[in-house]
Design an enzyme around this catalytic site. Structure first.
Site, short mmCIF file in Angstrom:
data_model
loop_
_atom_site.label_atom_id
_atom_site.label_comp_id
_atom_site.label_asym_id
_atom_site.label_seq_id
_atom_site.Cartn_x
_atom_site.Cartn_y
_atom_site.Cartn_z
CE LYS A 286 31.89 88.83 42.33
NZ LYS A 286 30.42 88.70 42.42
CE LYS A 298 25.51 94.28 43.93
NZ LYS A 298 24.60 93.14 43.74
CG ASP A 309 31.28 91.07 44.99
OD1 ASP A 309 31.01 89.93 45.37
OD2 ASP A 309 30.86 91.55 43.91
CG ASP A 368 24.40 93.45 40.31
OD1 ASP A 368 25.57 93.44 40.75
OD2 ASP A 368 23.40 93.46 41.05
CD GLU A 370 29.86 91.72 39.78
OE1 GLU A 370 28.65 91.82 39.53
OE2 GLU A 370 30.28 91.30 40.88
NE ARG A 372 26.69 85.36 36.80
CZ ARG A 372 25.47 84.99 37.17
NH1 ARG A 372 24.67 84.41 36.31
NH2 ARG A 372 25.05 85.20 38.40
N1 BES Z 1 28.26 90.21 44.39
C1 BES Z 1 26.94 89.87 44.03
C2 BES Z 1 26.39 88.68 44.80
C3 BES Z 1 26.11 88.88 46.26
C4 BES Z 1 24.88 89.36 46.67
C5 BES Z 1 27.04 88.52 47.19
C6 BES Z 1 24.62 89.50 48.02
C7 BES Z 1 26.78 88.66 48.53
C8 BES Z 1 25.58 89.14 48.95
C9 BES Z 1 26.87 89.52 42.55
O1 BES Z 1 27.76 90.16 41.72
C10 BES Z 1 25.50 89.86 42.06
O2 BES Z 1 25.19 91.01 41.98
N2 BES Z 1 24.72 88.83 41.73
C11 BES Z 1 23.40 88.97 41.26
C12 BES Z 1 23.28 88.13 40.01
C13 BES Z 1 22.09 88.44 39.15
C14 BES Z 1 22.20 89.82 38.55
C15 BES Z 1 22.02 87.40 38.05
C16 BES Z 1 22.44 88.46 42.33
O3 BES Z 1 22.74 87.49 43.01
O4 BES Z 1 21.38 89.09 42.49
ZN ZN Z 2 29.48 90.80 42.63
MN MN Z 3 27.04 92.04 41.03
#
Ligand code: BES
Ligand code: ZN
Ligand code: MN
Length: 522
Positions: A286, A298, A309, A368, A370, A372
């Site tokens: 990723k 966010k 990321d 968010d 994104e 996947r």
């Molecule tokens: N990049 C984030 C995940 C993340 C969060 C990595 C905190 C490191 C620290 C990812 O893209 C994300 O935003 N995930 C969301 C998914 C949700 C919207 C289904 C999450 O984990 O809240």
């Molecule tokens: Zn992310």
């Molecule tokens: Mn995200």
């Protein structure tokens, strides 16, 4: 006429500034490690001592030149040689040195693992830099593979991301390490062939992962690795730009990238070190160079962390760099799925439906989720194009995985459960530890959607397992596939023996390098 000029001048100034900035903040090259037979004559010294007081031939030499002053000083300092203990003493008269940093090696019974030796080395170099503002010669009377592992750990422990400090603040030393050891030639040969290439790969992985989003974006990430791979043999690189993505029906990664002025890229690195017909190992990373969340934006408090990321993509390229550097006898493919997730007039929206390269349609529930999406097209493309013997994806995918396993373990998901034990085992050996979380039918059910084939998030689909299921929906069930959610472990702010610098951990490079070496190389 006058107005025309006043428009052009600020533009020229802005260009001048960009160039100056790039020039002022050069990255330090990886620390150079050399091995030597002879103790240095003066200055400061680092000396390894076991719990029983055994300092090997170097300890003996110093003890006899100081009339047993060294053993006396060690005792007087209360230094017991415990593993990871360090202590600076004034060098005894007659030794020729100013100060000696004692480094505890633990029990003198061959019980230290390679990882233990690496940590001892990293810890020692950090203590030396703290005490002496430099890394002086390090004397260890140890066998060659042990010395080599110690040197490897010391090199990694000397990493610091300080390029954006102005000159006064920037750490002044550029450690180049000398390890004094009884058989320097054999040690060096082993070290240079097997360990230094991995340490360099980790160095470059940390460097690019630590860069902020204004410096590293999909195109500059690609250039960074293209430059590094330039000197490597048996490497072929292919880049897809946004037009290629449209042509190939990669609607999922294209959809994530469209909100940013910086266009998405997919970078495919093929390393052919194995037999022509050997199926390759594949790593897919990723690579979100900054994740604002997009329209599902966010909160601002910790958003700055989302410069990390792209850690999965960086570790993917880093692993390929390590394999090529070692000249590993294996075929391997690394795919970096790069995009910047931004809100904007052209960004995708929650509720949008996109069509992935696989043909499966996806309803966007949260922009968010994104990671996947970019991975859906990347794993599908990799799987059907190369028929990999093993496909591993590395992704800072969910906050949920980070909350479940903290900073200690990457989260592992797989449909091929026979792989789990081998990954846990290699994690323990390399320090990139992983722990399994469930991936079952209910998680695949949770991403079903009433409008499209699947959805990328939603009320029934929270958490790390649903994220894993989403990626799994784009990999053929027959392909051995492991998803590693490294959201918790991709970066940290506390120093560890092999990483003094806050920031990127380069998680995944050691794990995958070790896994491939053990299970695939000839
Ligand atoms: N990049 C984030 C995940 C993340 C969060 C990595 C905190 C490191 C620290 C990812 O893209 C994300 O935003 N995930 C969301 C998914 C949700 C919207 C289904 C999450 O984990 O809240
Ligand atoms: Zn992310
Ligand atoms: Mn995200």
């Amino acid at each position: 006429m006058k107005y025309w000029f006043s428009l052009i001048i600020p533009f020229a100034l802005a260009i001048g500034m960009t160039v100056a900035q790039a020039k002022d903040h050069e990255s330090k090259p990886p620390t150079k490690v050399t091995f030597d037979e002879a103790l240095p004559e003066s200055g400061n010294l680092v000396l390894g001592i076991y719990e029983n007081g055994n300092g090997g031939q170097y300890g003996e030499t110093l003890d006899s030149s100081t009339d047993a002053g060294l053993s006396y000083a060690i005792k007087a300092a209360g230094f017991k040689g415990k593993k990871m203990a360090t202590k600076v003493i004034t060098a005894p008269k007659g030794s020729g040195y100013d100060q000696i940093l004692l480094v505890g090696l633990g029990k003198d019974d061959n019980s230290n693992t390679s990882l233990d030796w690496q940590k001892i080395g990293g810890n020692a170099v950090q203590a030396a830099i703290k005490a002496f503002k430099e890394a002086p010669a390090m004397a260890f009377d140890l066998p060659k593979d042990v010395s080599a592992n110690l040197a490897y750990g010391a090199k990694l422990g000397s990493y610091y991301f300080d390029k954006y400090y102005t000159d006064e603040k920037r750490l002044k030393y550029q450690p180049s390490l000398t390890v004094v050891t009884p058989d320097p030639d054999a040690t060096s040969e082993y070290y240079q062939a097997e360990l230094d290439p991995v340490a360099n790969a980790i160095w470059y992985t940390r460097d690019v992962s630590n860069e902020p989003g204004n410096i590293i974006y999909p195109e500059s990430f690609v250039e960074y690795w293209e430059d590094l791979f330039d000197d490597m043999d048996d490497i072929k690189i292919t880049i897809f730009d946004e037009k290629d993505m449209i042509k190939k029906n990669m609607g999922a990664i294209y959809g994530v990238g469209r909100g940013s002025k910086r266009p998405p890229r997919m970078m495919i690195v093929e390393y052919r070190g194995g037999e022509k017909d050997d199926a390759p190992v594949m790593i897919v990373g990723k690579g979100i160079t900054f994740d604002t969340g997009g329209i599902s934006i966010k909160g601002s408090e910790n958003m700055w962390n989302m410069k990390f990321d792209m850690s999965g993509a960086a570790s993917t390229m880093g692993t390929l760099y390590a394999l090529a550097g070692r000249g590993a006898k294996v075929n391997a493919i690394g795919i970096a799925a790069m995009a910047e997730n931004m809100p904007g007039g052209n960004a995708q929206r929650p509720g949008d439906v996109v069509t992935s390269m696989s043909g499966k349609t996806i309803q966007i529930r949260s922009t968010d989720a994104e990671g996947r999406l970019v991975l859906a097209d990347a794993v599908y493309y990799g799987d059907v194009t190369y028929n990999p013997a093993l496909l591993v994806d590395l992704a800072t995918l969910t906050g949920s995985a980070a909350r479940a396993l903290g900073k200690d373990y990457g989260a592992l998901f797989t449909r091929h459960e026979e792989l789990t034990a081998d990954f846990i085992d290699m994690g323990k050996q390399t320090g990139d530890e992983v722990w399994p979380l469930p991936l079952n039918d209910n998680h695949f059910k949770a991403i079903e959607n009433e409008v499209a084939d699947v959805m990328n998030s939603g009320p029934g689909a929270p958490g790390a397992s649903a994220g894993a299921a989403f990626i799994g929906a784009f990999v053929r069930e027959s392909t051995p596939w492991v998803h590693l959610d490294i959201a918790g472990v991709g970066w940290n702010s506390t120093p560890t023996p092999m990483k003094a610098s806050p920031g990127s951990t380069s998680f995944g490079v050691q794990l995958m390098n070790g896994y491939i070496k053990k299970h695939f190389e000839k």
